[in-house]
Design a protein around this motif. Sequence first.
Motif, PDB file in Angstrom:
ATOM      1  N   THR A 197      48.273 -18.749  46.445  1.00 57.12           N
ATOM      2  CA  THR A 197      47.555 -17.564  46.014  1.00 57.12           C
ATOM      3  C   THR A 197      46.142 -17.971  45.616  1.00 57.12           C
ATOM      4  O   THR A 197      45.895 -19.114  45.220  1.00 57.12           O
ATOM      5  N   GLU A 198      45.233 -17.029  45.723  1.00 58.19           N
ATOM      6  CA  GLU A 198      43.835 -17.314  45.443  1.00 58.19           C
ATOM      7  C   GLU A 198      43.186 -16.079  44.828  1.00 58.19           C
ATOM      8  O   GLU A 198      43.346 -14.966  45.342  1.00 58.19           O
ATOM      9  N   ARG A 199      42.485 -16.264  43.724  1.00 54.80           N
ATOM     10  CA  ARG A 199      41.756 -15.177  43.072  1.00 54.80           C
ATOM     11  C   ARG A 199      40.286 -15.314  43.394  1.00 54.80           C
ATOM     12  O   ARG A 199      39.663 -16.354  43.127  1.00 54.80           O
ATOM     13  N   MET A 200      39.706 -14.291  44.019  1.00 51.74           N
ATOM     14  CA  MET A 200      38.305 -14.316  44.433  1.00 51.74           C
ATOM     15  C   MET A 200      37.529 -13.249  43.685  1.00 51.74           C
ATOM     16  O   MET A 200      37.787 -12.054  43.859  1.00 51.74           O
ATOM     17  N   VAL A 201      36.599 -13.664  42.863  1.00 45.98           N
ATOM     18  CA  VAL A 201      35.804 -12.739  42.067  1.00 45.98           C
ATOM     19  C   VAL A 201      35.023 -11.804  42.983  1.00 45.98           C
ATOM     20  O   VAL A 201      34.379 -12.236  43.939  1.00 45.98           O
ATOM     21  N   GLY A 202      35.121 -10.520  42.705  1.00 49.15           N
ATOM     22  CA  GLY A 202      34.413  -9.534  43.498  1.00 49.15           C
ATOM     23  C   GLY A 202      35.128  -9.125  44.768  1.00 49.15           C
ATOM     24  O   GLY A 202      34.686  -8.205  45.459  1.00 49.15           O
ATOM     25  N   ILE A 203      36.224  -9.783  45.091  1.00 52.70           N
ATOM     26  CA  ILE A 203      36.959  -9.472  46.320  1.00 52.70           C
ATOM     27  C   ILE A 203      38.377  -9.040  46.005  1.00 52.70           C
ATOM     28  O   ILE A 203      38.792  -7.937  46.335  1.00 52.70           O
ATOM     29  N   ALA A 205      40.734 -15.913  57.017  1.00 49.77           N
ATOM     30  CA  ALA A 205      39.526 -15.321  57.581  1.00 49.77           C
ATOM     31  C   ALA A 205      39.799 -13.920  58.131  1.00 49.77           C
ATOM     32  O   ALA A 205      38.978 -13.010  57.990  1.00 49.77           O
ATOM     33  N   LEU A 206      40.957 -13.739  58.737  1.00 45.92           N
ATOM     34  CA  LEU A 206      41.299 -12.448  59.319  1.00 45.92           C
ATOM     35  C   LEU A 206      41.468 -11.388  58.232  1.00 45.92           C
ATOM     36  O   LEU A 206      40.925 -10.283  58.325  1.00 45.92           O
ATOM     37  N   VAL A 207      42.229 -11.695  57.197  1.00 43.15           N
ATOM     38  CA  VAL A 207      42.490 -10.690  56.180  1.00 43.15           C
ATOM     39  C   VAL A 207      41.238 -10.378  55.355  1.00 43.15           C
ATOM     40  O   VAL A 207      41.105  -9.280  54.800  1.00 43.15           O
ATOM     41  N   LEU A 208      40.284 -11.327  55.298  1.00 41.55           N
ATOM     42  CA  LEU A 208      39.042 -11.110  54.556  1.00 41.55           C
ATOM     43  C   LEU A 208      37.924 -10.514  55.408  1.00 41.55           C
ATOM     44  O   LEU A 208      36.814 -10.289  54.904  1.00 41.55           O
ATOM     45  N   ALA A 209      38.187 -10.231  56.657  1.00 44.29           N
ATOM     46  CA  ALA A 209      37.149  -9.732  57.562  1.00 44.29           C
ATOM     47  C   ALA A 209      36.519  -8.436  57.035  1.00 44.29           C
ATOM     48  O   ALA A 209      37.216  -7.516  56.587  1.00 44.29           O
ATOM     49  N   GLU A 210      35.214  -8.361  57.106  1.00 39.52           N
ATOM     50  CA  GLU A 210      34.489  -7.184  56.630  1.00 39.52           C
ATOM     51  C   GLU A 210      34.807  -5.942  57.451  1.00 39.52           C
ATOM     52  O   GLU A 210      34.644  -4.809  56.989  1.00 39.52           O
ATOM     53  N   GLY A 211      35.257  -6.144  58.675  1.00 42.08           N
ATOM     54  CA  GLY A 211      35.531  -5.008  59.543  1.00 42.08           C
ATOM     55  C   GLY A 211      36.609  -4.075  59.040  1.00 42.08           C
ATOM     56  O   GLY A 211      36.671  -2.906  59.461  1.00 42.08           O
ATOM     57  N   TRP A 212      37.478  -4.556  58.131  1.00 42.85           N
ATOM     58  CA  TRP A 212      38.523  -3.677  57.603  1.00 42.85           C
ATOM     59  C   TRP A 212      37.967  -2.662  56.607  1.00 42.85           C
ATOM     60  O   TRP A 212      38.561  -1.601  56.409  1.00 42.85           O
TER      61      TRP A 212
END
Length: 425
Positions: A180-186, A248-255
Amino acid sequence: MTNGRFEEELGAVLRRTGAGFEADDRRDLVTGGLARGRRRVRRRRFALVGGALALAAIGVGGVSGGALLGAGDGVDTVSVAGPKPTAGGKPTAATQDPSANAGIPVADLAAVLKANTPAGTWQIDDADGVGQSVTGVYDDGEGKAGVSVGLYRAGDTEESGRGQVTCPNEALVPHDDCTTERMVGIGRLMILQGYEYPDRRVETKNWRAVLLTEDGFLIDVSEWNAATQKDSPVSRPNPPFDPAQLRALVLAEGWRPLLKQLPEPVPQWPGSSQAGPPPAPGATVIRSTLRSLLPKGQDLRVVDQGGQEGYAYLVVDDGKGRSFVQINVQPAMDDIRNELFSDGDVEFTADETRVKVSKEAGEKGGKGVVWWSADTLAKDGLRVVVSAFNAGAQHEAATRAEPALTTDQLKAIALSPKWRALMKK
């Protein structure tokens, strides 16, 4: 529970909730939990695990590779993805997710999927349709692989939000790795490298990446090392995208622009301004109550535990081997009373509670596993089901000849007035 009996019960639940949901193997989609479907799910090549399966059926043992991601001792979340009524509090409109009716063009979803994966050929299912998910078959020359992506709104409860990105308890969901990973702002991201079948009777792998965004959306990506989720031979050693590529796929801006097309949640429970039925108790209080009702004098030591809204489990050991014990506590089940108790020997207590006790073989592949249960439904619609197995997990081999609890003990637990007292808190 036989396959026929289970499918009859599951069908009753789905008819009750209006969740027009089908799956290739319903037994593998469910585990102990709430028998309430929440979404109308378009059936394509895959019955999408994770976000598209807001479903778990009463008394059904075991878990599918992504259908239940249960946390271990001290953590009360599971990843039966999909919003549910708020545990221990008043449901809100946001707990009912109408995004299954989203009109996002599948072609738009597929375009983002293709743009954020390595070069290869794609066969997209229902490419001219609309919805909130895309499924298809990807081939990079190393073997065909099924891939799916679903977009959903997170719910108000722990389990339908953060629980979606909590690594599973390996006692329930065997897997090779989970981070698991916590990304600030995301938001918060989980990447799970697991299997389609918990007992691994087929070596189909299911790898998932799930992102819970800070603004309340879920992006759920699944991939397999076979052309379909089930019933296709393994075509390659691993699914095509490694954890870094899944990330990379789940974080893609296109979603992001597609997420904005999901409808706002609205109250949908018939005859109520609320978004769902009365809330079930939370996992912590169910589990503590269950522990208080364990038979005295047996020296039952709890070696593992977990749960979700309306459901809890304990793994107990009396020195003779581990035994998995689970309980479901569900309000507002009166409307399917006749369908749930239409077969078998049904008893009636003085207060007209229906009781059905059963002894059956386990269904999740564990060698020699037996499944004993007591299913009760009170006059006011409160359903309590308690089950015990002669193994520490339903997909594992039996550790003892019989479950640690007798059917009389299970019945006594299910009929305890403590469960009704929980509903009044």
